[in-house]
Structure formats: C-alpha cells, structure tokens
Design an enzyme around this catalytic site. Structure first.
Site, PDB file in Angstrom:
ATOM      1  N   ASP A  10      -1.194 -43.457 105.559  1.00 55.19           N
ATOM      2  CA  ASP A  10      -0.145 -43.392 104.085  1.00 55.19           C
ATOM      3  C   ASP A  10       1.317 -44.234 104.497  1.00 55.19           C
ATOM      4  O   ASP A  10       1.483 -45.361 105.817  1.00 55.19           O
ATOM      5  CB  ASP A  10       0.554 -42.108 104.643  1.00 55.19           C
ATOM      6  CG  ASP A  10       1.495 -41.538 103.288  1.00 55.19           C
ATOM      7  OD1 ASP A  10       1.599 -42.550 102.336  1.00 55.19           O
ATOM      8  OD2 ASP A  10       2.520 -40.585 102.752  1.00 55.19           O
ATOM      9  N   HIS A  27      -0.024 -52.305  99.651  1.00 57.67           N
ATOM     10  CA  HIS A  27      -1.433 -52.202  99.964  1.00 57.67           C
ATOM     11  C   HIS A  27      -2.108 -53.496 100.476  1.00 57.67           C
ATOM     12  O   HIS A  27      -3.210 -53.262 101.101  1.00 57.67           O
ATOM     13  CB  HIS A  27      -2.128 -51.823  98.282  1.00 57.67           C
ATOM     14  CG  HIS A  27      -1.199 -49.931  97.299  1.00 57.67           C
ATOM     15  ND1 HIS A  27      -1.301 -49.438  98.440  1.00 57.67           N
ATOM     16  CD2 HIS A  27      -0.980 -49.971  96.513  1.00 57.67           C
ATOM     17  CE1 HIS A  27      -0.608 -48.507  97.963  1.00 57.67           C
ATOM     18  NE2 HIS A  27      -0.631 -49.115  96.502  1.00 57.67           N
ATOM     19  N   LEU A 121     -21.273 -47.547 113.222  1.00 65.46           N
ATOM     20  CA  LEU A 121     -20.099 -46.456 112.783  1.00 65.46           C
ATOM     21  C   LEU A 121     -19.957 -46.296 111.837  1.00 65.46           C
ATOM     22  O   LEU A 121     -20.533 -46.979 111.048  1.00 65.46           O
ATOM     23  CB  LEU A 121     -18.609 -47.528 113.220  1.00 65.46           C
ATOM     24  CG  LEU A 121     -17.423 -47.139 112.466  1.00 65.46           C
ATOM     25  CD1 LEU A 121     -17.252 -45.611 114.010  1.00 65.46           C
ATOM     26  CD2 LEU A 121     -16.348 -48.391 112.405  1.00 65.46           C
TER      27      LEU A 121
HETATM   28  C1  IPE Z   1      -2.895 -39.247 100.069  1.00 64.84           C
HETATM   29  O1  IPE Z   1      -1.068 -40.152 100.581  1.00 64.84           O
HETATM   30  C2  IPE Z   1      -3.323 -39.987  99.883  1.00 64.84           C
HETATM   31  C3  IPE Z   1      -4.263 -41.136 100.567  1.00 64.84           C
HETATM   32  C4  IPE Z   1      -3.352 -42.065 101.750  1.00 64.84           C
HETATM   33  C5  IPE Z   1      -4.943 -41.862 100.033  1.00 64.84           C
HETATM   34  P1  IPE Z   1      -0.566 -40.008  99.101  1.00 64.84           P
HETATM   35  O2  IPE Z   1       1.167 -40.775  99.423  1.00 64.84           O
HETATM   36  O3  IPE Z   1      -1.214 -39.710  98.277  1.00 64.84           O
HETATM   37  O4  IPE Z   1       0.231 -38.395  99.802  1.00 64.84           O
HETATM   38  P2  IPE Z   1       1.429 -37.624  98.670  1.00 64.84           P
HETATM   39  O5  IPE Z   1       1.177 -37.348  97.514  1.00 64.84           O
HETATM   40  O6  IPE Z   1       2.993 -38.142  99.619  1.00 64.84           O
HETATM   41  O7  IPE Z   1       1.293 -36.038  99.281  1.00 64.84           O
HETATM   42  C1  IPE Z   2      -1.253 -44.596 100.664  1.00 60.90           C
HETATM   43  O1  IPE Z   2       0.168 -45.382 100.397  1.00 60.90           O
HETATM   44  C2  IPE Z   2      -1.622 -45.573 100.393  1.00 60.90           C
HETATM   45  C3  IPE Z   2      -2.161 -44.574  98.751  1.00 60.90           C
HETATM   46  C4  IPE Z   2      -2.356 -43.381  98.611  1.00 60.90           C
HETATM   47  C5  IPE Z   2      -3.864 -45.757  97.668  1.00 60.90           C
HETATM   48  P1  IPE Z   2       1.291 -45.024  99.989  1.00 60.90           P
HETATM   49  O2  IPE Z   2       1.431 -46.295  98.393  1.00 60.90           O
HETATM   50  O3  IPE Z   2       1.368 -43.431  99.730  1.00 60.90           O
HETATM   51  O4  IPE Z   2       2.372 -45.586 100.356  1.00 60.90           O
HETATM   52  P2  IPE Z   2       3.805 -44.654 100.027  1.00 60.90           P
HETATM   53  O5  IPE Z   2       3.737 -42.927 100.485  1.00 60.90           O
HETATM   54  O6  IPE Z   2       3.917 -44.352  99.155  1.00 60.90           O
HETATM   55  O7  IPE Z   2       5.051 -45.492 101.272  1.00 60.90           O
HETATM   56 MG    MG Z   3       1.995 -42.414  99.836  1.00 67.39          MG
END
Ligand code: IPE
Ligand code: IPE
Ligand code: MG
Length: 233
Positions: A10, A27, A121
C-alpha cells in the site's frame, strides 16, 4: 519458521502525490519493490510470498487508474518472466481472475503455465482478490457439491472448507506486512490470517526495500506464537 509471507503493498498513490506526480507513477515505481521482495524472499528460502496487488474493492477506482494497473500487470509479467523462470519461481494467482481484462488474464495464465513445475518460491499474485469473495466462492462450490450429493453437510469441517479456498495447498501466512502506515487488512486473506503475525511499516510501498523486509522478519523472529496454547509458560 517463516514459510509464508503476505504483503499488502500500500501507498503507491501517496508516494506519487508527495512528489507532485500522478498516482499512476506510484504504481509504476512499485515494480522495483516487487522485484526486490521476490529476490530477497527467494534468496532466504521463503516458500510462499503472496502480494496483494488488486482488491475486489479496487474496481471502484477511476477507470483510467484501473486500466493502467492492468497494463502494468501485463508489463510486469513480460519484463520479469524470463528472470523469474530462471530463478525457479512458480507464479500463481488468487482472486476472481475471470474479472480481469483478457490481455492481462492471458499473460497471467501463460506465466502460470510456464512456471508450473518450478520448485522455488511460490509467488502468489492476489488479483481481484477479496477475502470475503473467496469465502463466498468457496461456499458456492461447496453447496454445489452438496446439491449433487458428492459432499454431505455432515462432512463440513474447517479443513474441508479450506479445501474450497483458491489455493488450498498453500499454508496460512505466518506474517502479513502492510506498508504505508495503514493498520487494517482491507479484505486480505480473511480465512487464512487468523493466526498470522501482523507487521505495519510506515514506509510507502515504492520505498520499501530489502532492509525493510529484514526489519519485518527480525521483528517476526522475536515474537512468540501461541496459537491459543500457553506457549511453554
Ligand atoms: C489494499 O489497499 C489493497 C491492495 C494493496 C491491493 P487499499 O489502498 O485498496 O486499501 P484501503 O482502501 O486503504 O483500505
Ligand atoms: C496500493 O497503493 C496499490 C493498490 C491498491 C492497487 P494505493 O494505490 O492504494 O496507494 P495509496 O494508498 O492511495 O497511497
Ligand atoms: Mg491504498
């Protein structure tokens, strides 16, 4: 023992925003962190690494961001498949894969098929994955088997329910790491995480490196897992 590590990757969006960049650049930057996690886990002999890459809820995001993430999935496979195969990594996936667009789905299927007999792995990509969706899908298949008579309601046990999960042979995660400072599971591995150790790192995923993993593993190593027992005291 550290057999299975799950990572909720995240913070990509915040990483990009803090640099004045569009979210998708976060990303993109995530690829290097994935590369490093896979290399390091492979090196130290971890058997299963599950990366939460896209949740069932992430479909709610703007279309352009979703499309870009799907494009990056294909690109990640294309760029890394050779090296992963050479390193004996077995690529697997968990989630509602039928919801993926056809191109990334086909690339994923090809990568899974190519690395099927690899012994190193297990790299599990959680894609269009939700813990509740997994339980719903398991219950549907279990009920279908009960309806056809190949299973009886009397046979239902924790083990038999586990056998209907996406990857029944994979042991429960020992450790779940979440980056970016958020302290929640966000629908990751609900059934499987009951006794997982949880580790929350403030580092945003694109900045997460080998040394951060080492810190997480050291922290895990100092914990005592009791599984409800008294743990030798
Ligand atoms: C969780 O992250 C999903 C992934 C890392 C793929 P999100 O960014 O979607 O989660 P919330 O919305 O903060 O809970
Ligand atoms: C995690 O990073 C990747 C996915 C959930 C696909 P985020 O896109 O949720 O990044 P933040 O949480 O908005 O910073
Ligand atoms: Mg996120």
């Amino acid at each position: 023992m550290l057999t299975h590590v799950g990572i909720i990757m995240d913070g990509n969006g915040r990483w990009a925003r803090s640099r004045g960049l569009p979210r998708i650049d976060g990303h993109k930057a995530a690829e290097e962190s994935i590369h490093e996690a896979v290399e390091y886990c492979g090196e130290i002999g971890i058997k299963y690494l599950t990366l939460f890459a896209f949740s069932t809820e992430n479909w709610k995001r703007p279309k352009a961001e979703v499309s870009f993430i799907m494009f990056l999935l294909s690109r990640f496979i294309k760029r890394n498949i050779e090296n992963l195969d050479r390193k004996d990594v077995k690529i697997r996936a968990a989630g509602r894969l039928d919801d993926l667009p056809s191109k990334p789905r086909a690339d994923l299927d090809a990568a899974i098929a190519r690395t099927e007999s690899n012994q190193g792995l297990n790299l599990i990509l959680a894609l269009s994955y939700g813990g509740r969706a997994e339980i719903v899908d398991a219950v549907k298949r279990l009920t279908a088997d009960i309806e056809t008579g190949s299973k009886s309601a009397m046979d239902i046990t924790e083990e038999s329910i586990t056998s209907y999960m996406y990857l029944p042979d994979v042991p429960d995660p020992d450790l779940i790491i979440r980056t970016s400072g958020e302290k929640r599971l966000s629908n990751f591995l609900l059934w499987e995480s009951v006794y997982s150790e949880l580790y929350f790192a403030d580092t945003l995923w694109p900045d997460f490196r080998r040394k951060h993993l080492q810190e997480a593993f050291a922290d895990y190593g100092a914990r005592r897992r009791r599984f409800g027992d008294i743990g030798g005291n």
